[in-house]
Design a protein around this motif. Structure first.
Motif, PDB file in Angstrom:
ATOM      1  N   PHE A  34       0.841  -1.088   0.203  1.00  0.00           N
ATOM      2  CA  PHE A  34       0.083  -0.100   0.224  1.00  0.00           C
ATOM      3  C   PHE A  34       0.713   1.314   0.171  1.00  0.00           C
ATOM      4  N   ALA A  35       2.171   1.401  -0.496  1.00  0.00           N
ATOM      5  CA  ALA A  35       3.050   2.442  -0.408  1.00  0.00           C
ATOM      6  C   ALA A  35       2.759   3.041  -1.031  1.00  0.00           C
ATOM      7  N   GLY A  36       3.353   2.260  -2.470  1.00  0.00           N
ATOM      8  CA  GLY A  36       3.616   3.500  -3.769  1.00  0.00           C
ATOM      9  C   GLY A  36       1.615   4.483  -4.276  1.00  0.00           C
ATOM     10  N   GLY A  37       2.136   5.174  -4.648  1.00  0.00           N
ATOM     11  CA  GLY A  37       0.829   6.385  -4.965  1.00  0.00           C
ATOM     12  C   GLY A  37       1.125   5.682  -6.413  1.00  0.00           C
ATOM     13  N   ILE A  38       0.237   5.084  -6.984  1.00  0.00           N
ATOM     14  CA  ILE A  38       0.685   4.601  -8.703  1.00  0.00           C
ATOM     15  C   ILE A  38      -0.610   4.178  -9.411  1.00  0.00           C
ATOM     16  N   PRO A  39      -0.250   5.074 -10.379  1.00  0.00           N
ATOM     17  CA  PRO A  39      -2.008   4.040 -11.288  1.00  0.00           C
ATOM     18  C   PRO A  39      -1.673   2.530 -10.929  1.00  0.00           C
ATOM     19  N   LEU A  43      -5.146  -1.257 -15.969  1.00  0.00           N
ATOM     20  CA  LEU A  43      -5.888  -0.470 -15.656  1.00  0.00           C
ATOM     21  C   LEU A  43      -5.681   1.091 -17.106  1.00  0.00           C
ATOM     22  N   PHE A  44      -4.375   0.790 -17.688  1.00  0.00           N
ATOM     23  CA  PHE A  44      -3.695   1.823 -18.873  1.00  0.00           C
ATOM     24  C   PHE A  44      -4.820   1.552 -20.628  1.00  0.00           C
ATOM     25  N   PRO A  45      -4.443   2.525 -20.597  1.00  0.00           N
ATOM     26  CA  PRO A  45      -5.263   2.363 -22.114  1.00  0.00           C
ATOM     27  C   PRO A  45      -4.156   1.775 -23.051  1.00  0.00           C
ATOM     28  N   SER A 247       0.337  11.742 -15.907  1.00  0.00           N
ATOM     29  CA  SER A 247       0.916  10.126 -15.304  1.00  0.00           C
ATOM     30  C   SER A 247      -0.147   9.247 -14.232  1.00  0.00           C
ATOM     31  N   LYS A 248      -1.271  10.686 -13.989  1.00  0.00           N
ATOM     32  CA  LYS A 248      -2.511   9.174 -13.115  1.00  0.00           C
ATOM     33  C   LYS A 248      -3.370   9.348 -13.769  1.00  0.00           C
ATOM     34  N   THR A 249      -3.932   9.898 -15.195  1.00  0.00           N
ATOM     35  CA  THR A 249      -4.722   9.286 -15.623  1.00  0.00           C
ATOM     36  C   THR A 249      -4.719   9.015 -16.818  1.00  0.00           C
ATOM     37  N   LEU A 250      -3.273   8.951 -17.555  1.00  0.00           N
ATOM     38  CA  LEU A 250      -3.409   8.116 -19.115  1.00  0.00           C
ATOM     39  C   LEU A 250      -2.207   7.252 -18.662  1.00  0.00           C
ATOM     40  N   VAL A 251      -0.718   7.503 -18.851  1.00  0.00           N
ATOM     41  CA  VAL A 251       0.321   6.318 -18.144  1.00  0.00           C
ATOM     42  C   VAL A 251       1.744   7.323 -17.697  1.00  0.00           C
ATOM     43  N   PRO A 252       2.030   6.266 -16.593  1.00  0.00           N
ATOM     44  CA  PRO A 252       3.169   7.645 -16.599  1.00  0.00           C
ATOM     45  C   PRO A 252       4.679   7.464 -17.302  1.00  0.00           C
ATOM     46  N   ALA A 253       5.076   6.375 -17.697  1.00  0.00           N
ATOM     47  CA  ALA A 253       6.143   6.799 -18.809  1.00  0.00           C
ATOM     48  C   ALA A 253       6.183   7.503 -19.527  1.00  0.00           C
ATOM     49  N   MET A 283       7.543  12.121 -29.727  1.00  0.00           N
ATOM     50  CA  MET A 283       6.539  11.216 -30.168  1.00  0.00           C
ATOM     51  C   MET A 283       5.474  10.901 -28.611  1.00  0.00           C
ATOM     52  N   ASN A 284       6.406  11.596 -27.416  1.00  0.00           N
ATOM     53  CA  ASN A 284       5.008  11.187 -26.958  1.00  0.00           C
ATOM     54  C   ASN A 284       4.368  12.278 -26.472  1.00  0.00           C
ATOM     55  N   GLN A 285       4.504  13.238 -26.772  1.00  0.00           N
ATOM     56  CA  GLN A 285       3.956  14.762 -26.122  1.00  0.00           C
ATOM     57  C   GLN A 285       2.212  14.320 -27.257  1.00  0.00           C
ATOM     58  N   ILE A 286       2.504  14.098 -28.938  1.00  0.00           N
ATOM     59  CA  ILE A 286       1.527  13.630 -29.497  1.00  0.00           C
ATOM     60  C   ILE A 286       0.726  12.462 -29.584  1.00  0.00           C
ATOM     61  N   LEU A 287       1.647  11.914 -28.533  1.00  0.00           N
ATOM     62  CA  LEU A 287       0.397  10.375 -27.962  1.00  0.00           C
ATOM     63  C   LEU A 287      -0.406  10.615 -27.043  1.00  0.00           C
ATOM     64  N   ALA A 288       0.208  12.204 -26.141  1.00  0.00           N
ATOM     65  CA  ALA A 288      -0.413  12.543 -25.146  1.00  0.00           C
ATOM     66  C   ALA A 288      -1.849  13.149 -25.212  1.00  0.00           C
ATOM     67  N   TYR A 289      -0.776  14.192 -26.678  1.00  0.00           N
ATOM     68  CA  TYR A 289      -1.911  14.469 -27.100  1.00  0.00           C
ATOM     69  C   TYR A 289      -3.790  13.706 -27.858  1.00  0.00           C
ATOM     70  N   ARG A 290      -3.400  12.481 -28.537  1.00  0.00           N
ATOM     71  CA  ARG A 290      -4.191  11.583 -29.557  1.00  0.00           C
ATOM     72  C   ARG A 290      -5.111  10.698 -28.588  1.00  0.00           C
ATOM     73  N   LEU A 291      -4.352  10.722 -27.284  1.00  0.00           N
ATOM     74  CA  LEU A 291      -5.213  10.427 -26.330  1.00  0.00           C
ATOM     75  C   LEU A 291      -6.144  10.844 -25.200  1.00  0.00           C
ATOM     76  N   PHE A 292      -5.324  12.773 -25.049  1.00  0.00           N
ATOM     77  CA  PHE A 292      -6.003  13.086 -24.839  1.00  0.00           C
ATOM     78  C   PHE A 292      -7.257  13.747 -25.239  1.00  0.00           C
TER      79      PHE A 292
END
Length: 410
Positions: A34-39, A43-45, A247-253, A283-292
């Motif tokens: 119960f330690a890590g405050g991680i998603p 549940l990752f998309p 990180s908390k709603t999509l993917v931390p990586a 790459m990650n910004q474009i991916l995040a934008y399209r996911l968002f």
């Protein structure tokens, strides 16, 4: 040769993250953590990530853009999306108010470099997010811890910190890490009034804002300030800097976060980021934008349902099993429950027993206190455990607390 003698003052000031060090010990799959405050990775998309990556890589022009250097400020469509998402009648944000960062942690790092000097007073909640303290320590400030109650920071104590010279206040108003509390609207309004009375910049961390399980939280400090100042004034008179993360709603990586700030400050942050890492991955910004822009709202609904059930399971189990002399917060969102043990019980020592005897892990609370204290507190996260595991773990932890408390009396 001793490298310890060659470290800079900044390097000597920083300390290892207690959470990160603890997570190294949890590779043992038999430990119920119960330690890590991680998603929850379940549940990752992942299907959506794969689909969008294939789309990007299948389009030669976009693929080249994704793999190339780009503007330090960030991918323009993503910046526009963030601005539109946070716009109000009073704020009138545009892409020029948005800097895309490598996670909210980099936002904190850049703001610390831009705004904090050695020995300068900085107001922080007591307790507050360990990762922020770790970043701020590199600037060697004078932390002024501000007392909290079940509703968050006590505004009368915050005013004392401002009177003592603090010109920066860091806060997580919604479902705080680690305390789980949420500031009521009245306190948010008081904080904005105090900030403008004493000319204090506010760093508002909104990492958990969308993860509410009952009603949404009150208006953000950024929104409250927009209303306080009136239409069109925030760009020149605003004191609230808001940071967010995927990180908390999509993917931390993805390591995609952002800073919302008046343009005069944002320009300086851009220069600091240029010196830091040039830019966040295209790459990650474009991916995040399209996911968002395609799945975020539906995905967050799923997160709220699953995490809400786990939060309810933890609160129910703690009510049922904890001894009467232990108190805990009942969060309305986020990922954390905060426990206060009887005076004299040390959560660090209790953790050693919990790991050795019951294979249970949590984070001792002392690490979240800027100037010591909190030895009898601890943080629990419910985000990655099933309701059944939560019930079993809280029963074991409660029995351990009761047992150790009896041993202390004896």
């Amino acid at each position: 040769m001793s490298w310890n003698t060659k470290f800079s003052e900044d390097a000597r000031a920083i300390e290892a993250s207690e959470i990160r060090e603890l997570l190294k010990l949890l590779a043992d799959p038999t430990v119920l953590s119960f330690a890590g405050g991680i998603p929850d990775p379940e549940l990752f998309p992942t299907a959506d990530v794969t689909r969008i990556r294939n789309d990007i890589e299948g389009n030669q022009q976009i693929s080249r853009e994704a793999m190339q250097y780009s503007a330090t400020e960030g991918y323009l469509p993503l910046r526009e999306w963030i601005a539109d998402r946070h716009n109000t009648d009073n704020l009138e944000l545009d892409f020029g108010n948005i800097l895309v960062t490598c996670g909210a942690q980099q936002s904190l790092t850049l703001l610390a470099a831009a705004l904090m000097d050695p020995d300068a007073p900085i107001a922080v909640a007591d307790p507050t997010y360990l990762g922020a303290l770790q970043v701020f320590m590199t600037r060697r400030p004078n932390f002024i811890p501000v007392a909290t109650d079940p509703d968050g920071v006590v505004t009368s104590e915050l005013e004392k910190a401002f009177q003592a010279g603090a010109k920066i206040f860091y806060t997580i108003p919604d479902f705080q890490n680690p305390g789980g509390m949420t500031l009521p609207l009245e306190r948010r309004q008081e904080i904005i009034e105090l900030a403008h009375k004493y000319d204090v910049a506010i760093i508002e961390d909104t990492a958990y804002r969308t993860l509410y399980y009952d009603a949404p939280p009150p208006a953000s400090l950024l929104e409250v300030e927009g209303e306080f100042l009136g239409k069109g004034k925030w760009q020149n008179e605003g004191l609230v800097i808001q940071i967010g993360t995927a990180s908390k709603t999509l993917v931390p990586a993805l390591r995609v976060g952002w800073t919302i700030a008046p343009k005069a400050l944002l320009d300086k942050l851009v220069i600091l980021k240029q010196a830091n890492d040039l830019q966040t991955s295209c790459m990650n910004q474009i991916l995040a934008y399209r996911l968002f822009s395609s799945i975020l709202d539906d995905h967050v609904l799923t997160l709220r349902q699953v995490y809400g059930e786990r939060k309810d399971a933890m609160v129910k189990a703690l009510r049922q099993y904890l001894p009467n002399n232990v108190s805990f917060t009942e969060p309305e969102g986020g990922m954390f429950v905060w426990l206060r043990l009887p005076e004299g019980l040390d959560a660090r020592k209790l953790l050693e027993v919990a790991l050795a005897e019951d294979k249970i892990a949590y984070v001792p609370g002392a690490a979240f206190h800027a100037k010591g204290g909190g030895d009898n507190t601890l943080r629990l996260s419910f985000s990655t455990c099933s309701p059944e595991d939560i019930d079993r773990g809280m029963k074991k932890l409660s029995d351990l607390i009761a047992r150790e408390a009896r041993r202390q009396v004896a």
